[in-house]
Structures are given as structure tokens and as C-alpha cells.
Scaffold this motif. Structure first.
Motif, PDB file in Angstrom:
ATOM      1  N   MET A 330     -86.614  16.770  58.733  1.00 19.25           N
ATOM      2  CA  MET A 330     -86.661  16.966  57.269  1.00 19.25           C
ATOM      3  C   MET A 330     -87.990  16.508  56.640  1.00 19.25           C
ATOM      4  O   MET A 330     -88.547  17.231  55.796  1.00 19.25           O
ATOM      5  N   PRO A 331     -88.551  15.347  57.050  1.00 19.85           N
ATOM      6  CA  PRO A 331     -89.867  15.001  56.482  1.00 19.85           C
ATOM      7  C   PRO A 331     -90.943  16.024  56.832  1.00 19.85           C
ATOM      8  O   PRO A 331     -91.862  16.280  56.036  1.00 19.85           O
ATOM      9  N   CYS A 332     -90.827  16.642  58.016  1.00 21.32           N
ATOM     10  CA  CYS A 332     -91.789  17.672  58.433  1.00 21.32           C
ATOM     11  C   CYS A 332     -91.637  18.914  57.554  1.00 21.32           C
ATOM     12  O   CYS A 332     -92.635  19.511  57.120  1.00 21.32           O
ATOM     13  N   ILE A 333     -90.395  19.286  57.254  1.00 19.33           N
ATOM     14  CA  ILE A 333     -90.127  20.426  56.354  1.00 19.33           C
ATOM     15  C   ILE A 333     -90.734  20.131  54.977  1.00 19.33           C
ATOM     16  O   ILE A 333     -91.457  20.948  54.394  1.00 19.33           O
ATOM     17  N   MET A 334     -90.446  18.935  54.485  1.00 17.80           N
ATOM     18  CA  MET A 334     -90.952  18.541  53.159  1.00 17.80           C
ATOM     19  C   MET A 334     -92.480  18.595  53.129  1.00 17.80           C
ATOM     20  O   MET A 334     -93.091  19.109  52.185  1.00 17.80           O
ATOM     21  N   ASN A 335     -93.099  18.072  54.183  1.00 16.44           N
ATOM     22  CA  ASN A 335     -94.564  18.018  54.221  1.00 16.44           C
ATOM     23  C   ASN A 335     -95.172  19.422  54.243  1.00 16.44           C
ATOM     24  O   ASN A 335     -96.127  19.712  53.520  1.00 16.44           O
ATOM     25  N   LEU A 378     -93.674  21.098  65.731  1.00 19.27           N
ATOM     26  CA  LEU A 378     -94.738  22.105  65.583  1.00 19.27           C
ATOM     27  C   LEU A 378     -94.130  23.411  65.080  1.00 19.27           C
ATOM     28  O   LEU A 378     -94.683  24.085  64.207  1.00 19.27           O
ATOM     29  N   GLN A 379     -92.950  23.740  65.639  1.00 21.66           N
ATOM     30  CA  GLN A 379     -92.265  24.971  65.221  1.00 21.66           C
ATOM     31  C   GLN A 379     -91.775  24.855  63.768  1.00 21.66           C
ATOM     32  O   GLN A 379     -91.896  25.802  62.983  1.00 21.66           O
ATOM     33  N   THR A 380     -91.239  23.698  63.429  1.00 19.59           N
ATOM     34  CA  THR A 380     -90.771  23.484  62.047  1.00 19.59           C
ATOM     35  C   THR A 380     -91.913  23.689  61.066  1.00 19.59           C
ATOM     36  O   THR A 380     -91.761  24.345  60.028  1.00 19.59           O
ATOM     37  N   ASP A 381     -93.066  23.128  61.406  1.00 20.74           N
ATOM     38  CA  ASP A 381     -94.221  23.255  60.509  1.00 20.74           C
ATOM     39  C   ASP A 381     -94.582  24.727  60.315  1.00 20.74           C
ATOM     40  O   ASP A 381     -94.740  25.195  59.178  1.00 20.74           O
ATOM     41  N   THR A 382     -94.684  25.459  61.439  1.00 19.75           N
ATOM     42  CA  THR A 382     -95.065  26.877  61.355  1.00 19.75           C
ATOM     43  C   THR A 382     -94.028  27.663  60.547  1.00 19.75           C
ATOM     44  O   THR A 382     -94.371  28.438  59.641  1.00 19.75           O
ATOM     45  N   GLU A 383     -92.746  27.461  60.885  1.00 20.39           N
ATOM     46  CA  GLU A 383     -91.679  28.222  60.219  1.00 20.39           C
ATOM     47  C   GLU A 383     -91.615  27.904  58.724  1.00 20.39           C
ATOM     48  O   GLU A 383     -91.471  28.792  57.889  1.00 20.39           O
ATOM     49  N   THR A 384     -91.715  26.616  58.394  1.00 17.53           N
ATOM     50  CA  THR A 384     -91.574  26.235  56.979  1.00 17.53           C
ATOM     51  C   THR A 384     -92.744  26.769  56.159  1.00 17.53           C
ATOM     52  O   THR A 384     -92.574  27.192  55.011  1.00 17.53           O
ATOM     53  N   ARG A 385     -93.950  26.738  56.756  1.00 18.65           N
ATOM     54  CA  ARG A 385     -95.101  27.289  56.027  1.00 18.65           C
ATOM     55  C   ARG A 385     -94.856  28.761  55.700  1.00 18.65           C
ATOM     56  O   ARG A 385     -95.073  29.202  54.572  1.00 18.65           O
ATOM     57  N   GLN A 386     -94.380  29.528  56.703  1.00 17.65           N
ATOM     58  CA  GLN A 386     -94.151  30.957  56.481  1.00 17.65           C
ATOM     59  C   GLN A 386     -93.051  31.171  55.441  1.00 17.65           C
ATOM     60  O   GLN A 386     -93.187  31.993  54.531  1.00 17.65           O
ATOM     61  N   LEU A 387     -91.983  30.391  55.574  1.00 20.08           N
ATOM     62  CA  LEU A 387     -90.859  30.496  54.628  1.00 20.08           C
ATOM     63  C   LEU A 387     -91.339  30.192  53.200  1.00 20.08           C
ATOM     64  O   LEU A 387     -90.954  30.872  52.242  1.00 20.08           O
ATOM     65  N   THR A 388     -92.196  29.197  53.077  1.00 18.16           N
ATOM     66  CA  THR A 388     -92.688  28.805  51.747  1.00 18.16           C
ATOM     67  C   THR A 388     -93.598  29.897  51.175  1.00 18.16           C
ATOM     68  O   THR A 388     -93.499  30.240  49.988  1.00 18.16           O
ATOM     69  N   ILE A 389     -94.458  30.437  52.031  1.00 18.41           N
ATOM     70  CA  ILE A 389     -95.355  31.518  51.566  1.00 18.41           C
ATOM     71  C   ILE A 389     -94.512  32.707  51.097  1.00 18.41           C
ATOM     72  O   ILE A 389     -94.729  33.261  50.007  1.00 18.41           O
ATOM     73  N   ASP A 390     -93.511  33.102  51.908  1.00 20.78           N
ATOM     74  CA  ASP A 390     -92.641  34.239  51.538  1.00 20.78           C
ATOM     75  C   ASP A 390     -91.925  33.950  50.217  1.00 20.78           C
ATOM     76  O   ASP A 390     -91.842  34.813  49.335  1.00 20.78           O
ATOM     77  N   TYR A 391     -91.418  32.727  50.098  1.00 21.03           N
ATOM     78  CA  TYR A 391     -90.687  32.337  48.884  1.00 21.03           C
ATOM     79  C   TYR A 391     -91.592  32.443  47.653  1.00 21.03           C
ATOM     80  O   TYR A 391     -91.207  33.008  46.623  1.00 21.03           O
ATOM     81  N   LEU A 392     -92.818  31.940  47.781  1.00 16.75           N
ATOM     82  CA  LEU A 392     -93.737  31.961  46.633  1.00 16.75           C
ATOM     83  C   LEU A 392     -94.191  33.390  46.318  1.00 16.75           C
ATOM     84  O   LEU A 392     -94.370  33.743  45.148  1.00 16.75           O
TER      85      LEU A 392
END
Ligand code: NDP
Length: 395
Positions: A330-335, A378-392
Motif C-alpha cells: 500500500m505505501p508503494c501504491i500511494m507513492n 516493482l510491478q506495483t509501481d509500474t501498474e499503479t503509475r499506468q492506472l494513475t495516468i489512465d485515471y487522470l
């Protein structure tokens, strides 16, 4: 060959600065410039700022420089060709130079998740870590502290608050911490409400009252996410539970943080808001290096004030407590969500209040992993970045 400091016969510490062209990196070089008998620069790295990297290399004559942006390799290589300085480019080189046997201490002054892999490699190769890159601890605190323990590698904090906590517990190793009082300036929007925050601009957010820092951490200070990241950093550095960390708003930034012990006694470290002091302490520890930096005069600060943080308005701090209490990835997702949202804010793509709202949404939507491995993170970071970009993009 062993190099020594003729003044006191202590060996010269050979320093690698990962992120030497940034705010912390440049201030670290100021410290080294003032203490040439104590430190030698072994490695300097930058992301894209080839001009400054070349200038620094010409002055400090390191063994090696790395520019992460491979398109800048030729520019750096040609400028440094007449000198005995090795030049490498790319992310992989930035990680593998950490293995150099001639490095004693690595100052991690990169911003964001990019600091994680070089820090882990440096620990693996037994280097002392002077840690400025707090995101490393936020994302992978458990893995980082475990591998540092296994390799018997000290992690010395550079963040002024964590340096203050560290300086307060030196000599108290056998006395457990009851509570950490983590001070916060409150940032440029201290005392403001959500209505005010709806319309603040990039320039407003970058106008920090006390500290001059890189853009990302300055925006983090304005949202109070920086304090949230620091709570998580403190949890791992000092082995305390989140509920033992109390954030205290102290707008003058003179008390850099405090530690309360089991008898109720509180120790603090004070000084002017100047990052060169904590950087120097992390490099010189356990010694204090004489320095003629400007001294704190209490007459200039007749009133020191304290307040509770407003977590209803500045929800990022509450999100950070939520993330560390939930644990896992969760902290990795948040970051990751924060890094993407802050970058979007700095590109004028979203408003200031979209930053906390985006992070909260990503913390709801992203895939939770309770016991993440490094690969999971590492996977969480990659996935969350993409999810955040798509969301925005779809907002
Ligand atoms: P800056 O943005 O000023 O500098 C960041 C440095 O990292 C630059 O050298 C930059 O290179 C490099 N960099 C950025 N992205 C990458 C990447 N993807 N790969 C390799 N190198 C990269 O940041 P700060 O100095 O303000 O902050 C650095 C860290 O220290 C952060 O984690 C921050 O939270 C922490 N910190 C900072 C404080 C401060 O006063 N500034 C106080 C306490 C903690 P380039 O210049 O080429 O872009």
C-alpha cells in the motif's frame, strides 16, 4: 593505497552522490568543498542535466560519472575525455556503479522511486548509506532495512527531521523510544481551508516559507504528503509503530524533531533551516565536523509555536498513516500515485486538490499484496503509475 586525512589521520571518506545535480546533491558538494581533507568524490550521477554534471565533474574530478539519460552520453563523454574520469550512461549503469570497491558512502539524493534499485545495490555491496531519498524507505522499508541489517550496513538519515531524531537518540541505544514528535513547517498553505486550496497555482505551491528544495518535495510539503512520507520513513529507520509518531506543526522550522523517552523526557535537535548541516552529519557520523555555518540566535525567534496538523484539509497525511497501517504494497501504491499526480500538477494538467483525491482513488483501486517481494513492489509501481495516468486521462 590508503588515502588519509593528515589533520587527524582519519581516512578520507570516498563518496558517491546519486543525484548530484539536484538540491541535496548540490548542497552535499558544498559540504565536500568546505572539507576537502575529509571527503573525496568518487561518483556523481544525474538524470538529464549534462551541463551541470560536467561542471561538477571538472571541479571534483570523480573516478566515474553516470548520466541516466543515454541521449546525453556523447555530450558528457566528449567534455570529460581529456580527464581521467570514466563516463557511463543509462539506468543499469547507475545501479551497477554502486558496486565499485572504492566507494565508502553512497548519498542517495535521487528523487522518487528511481532511488530504490541503486540503494539496494549499494547495501548489497556493503556501502554506508546517507539516505535523502525517502521514497526508497516508503516503498520498500521492510526489504531495505532487512538487507541493511543482514549486510551490517548503517543507514544514516539526511532528512532534517530524521537527522534530528537520530541525533536525539545517539547515546540512548538501550532506552526505547516512547514517541517521536515529528515537526512539520505546515508548508505554504498552513491554516488555509479546502476552498482556498481549490484555486492555488504551481507558483503558490512552490513558494515554501522556510526551505528551498526540488520541485517534487516542495509540492509534497504543500500537500503534507512529505510529512506522510516522513512518518513512514521514521517508522522503518527507528523501528517504531505508526501510532508512536506524532506530527507537530512548527512553522518556524527551528526544532527539527524530538524524541520522547519512557521517563517522559524529551530530547530535540535545533538549528536554522539549512540542509547542509544534516547532510554533513550523515557524512561525518560518528564525528561532528567543525563548520562555520550561520548559528541559530534565539533572539531572532522570540516565539516558537506548535499546532496539530489539519488532516481534514490536508488529507495526504491521513492517507500515509492509512497506507502504513495497511502495510504490504500500500505505501508503494500511494507513492506511485503521488509521483504521477505531482508531475501532472506541475504540468498544469490537474488542480492541487486533485493530488490527494487521485492518491485516495488509487489506494482503493490498485491490487493489494499483503507480503510483497521486491518484484511485487516493482510491478506495483509500474501498474499503479499506468492506472494513475489512465485515471487522470479519463477524468
Ligand atoms: P531534485 O529534484 O532537486 O534532484 C533530484 C536529483 O535526482 C537530480 O540530480 C536529478 O537529475 C536526479 N534524478 C531525477 N530523476 C532521476 C531518475 N529517474 N534517474 C536518475 N536520476 C534522477 O530533488 P531534491 O534534491 O530536492 O530531493 C532528492 C531527494 O531528497 C528526494 O527524495 C527528497 O524527498 C529528499 N529530500 C530533499 C530535501 C531538500 O531539501 N531538497 C530535504 C529532505 C529530503 P537531473 O538534475 O539531471 O534531473
Amino acid at each position: 593505497m590508503s588515502i588519509s586525512n593528515t589533520a587527524n589521520e582519519l581516512p578520507i571518506k570516498r563518496i558517491a552522490i546519486v543525484g548530484s545535480t539536484g538540491s541535496i546533491g548540490r548542497q552535499a558538494l558544498n559540504v565536500i568543498r568546505r572539507h576537502p581533507d575529509s571527503y573525496a568524490v568518487e561518483v556523481l550521477t544525474a538524470n538529464t542535466n549534462a551541463e551541470l554534471l560536467i561542471e561538477q565533474a571538472l571541479e571534483f574530478q570523480p573516478n566515474t560519472v553516470v548520466i541516466a539519460d543515454e541521449s546525453k552520453y556523447l555530450q558528457v563523454q566528449e567534455a570529460l575525455a581529456p580527464h581521467d574520469i570514466k563516463v557511463f550512461a543509462g539506468e543499469e549503469s547507475l545501479i551497477s556503479v554502486m558496486e565499485m570497491s572504492t566507494i565508502d558512502t553512497v548519498l542517495t539524493a535521487v528523487v522518487g522511486f528511481a532511488g530504490l534499485k541503486p540503494t539496494l545495490r549499494a547495501i548489497e555491496y556493503g556501502k554506508t548509506i546517507a539516505l535523502a531519498n525517502k521514497e526508497t524507505m516508503v516503498v520498500a522499508g521492510e526489504i531495505v532495512t532487512r538487507s541493511a541489517m543482514q549486510k551490517n550496513v548503517p543507514i544514516l538519515p539526511v532528512d532534517s527531521e530524521h537527522s534530528a531524531i537520530f541525533q536525539s537518540i545517539v547515546g540512548e541505544w538501550h532506552n526505547p523510544i516512547e514517541k517521536i514528535l515529528l515537526t512539520a513547517s505546515g508548508g505554504p498553505f498552513f491554516g488555509k481551508d479546502r476552498d482556498f486550496l481549490k484555486t492555488v497555482t504551481i507558483a503558490d505551491a512552490l513558494h515554501h516559507p522556510n526551505w528551498s528544495m526540488g520541485k517534487k518535495i516542495t509540492v509534497d510539503s504543500a500537500t503534507l504528503m512529505n510529512k506522510g512520507l516522513e512518518v513512514i520513513e521514521a517508522k522503518w529507520l527507528f523501528d517504531v509503530r505508526p501510532e508512536q509518531i506524532e506530527v507537530v506543526v512548527h512553522p518556524q522550522s527551528v526544532i527539527h524533531s524530538m524524541v520522547q523517552f519512557c521517563d517522559g523526557s524529551i530530547k530535540a535537535q535545533l538549528g536554522l533551516p539549512n540542509m547542509e548541516l544534516p547532510i554533513q552529519y550523515a557524512l561525518s557520523f560518528p564525528k561532528r565536523e567543525a563548520d562555520n555555518a550561520r548559528r541559530l540566535s534565539f533572539a531572532d525567534y522570540p516565539t516558537l509555536t506548535f499546532a496539530k496538523p489539519d488532516t481534514d484539509t490536508f488529507t495526504c497525511l491521513a492517507l500515509a498513516y492509512k497506507a502504513i497501517e495497511k502495510g504490504g504494497n500500500m505505501p508503494c501504491i500511494m507513492n506511485a500515485a503521488n509521483e504521477v499526480a505531482v508531475a501532472a500538477f506541475l504540468q498544469e494538467k490537474i488542480a492541487f486538490l486533485d493530488i490527494p483525491d487521485t492518491i485516495a482513488t488509487m489506494m482503493e483501486k490498485s491490487r493489494f499484496v499483503a507480503k510483497p517481494s521486491l518484484d511485487d513492489l516493482l510491478q506495483t509501481d509500474t501498474e499503479t503509475r499506468q492506472l494513475t495516468i489512465d485515471y487522470l486521462n479519463n477524468k
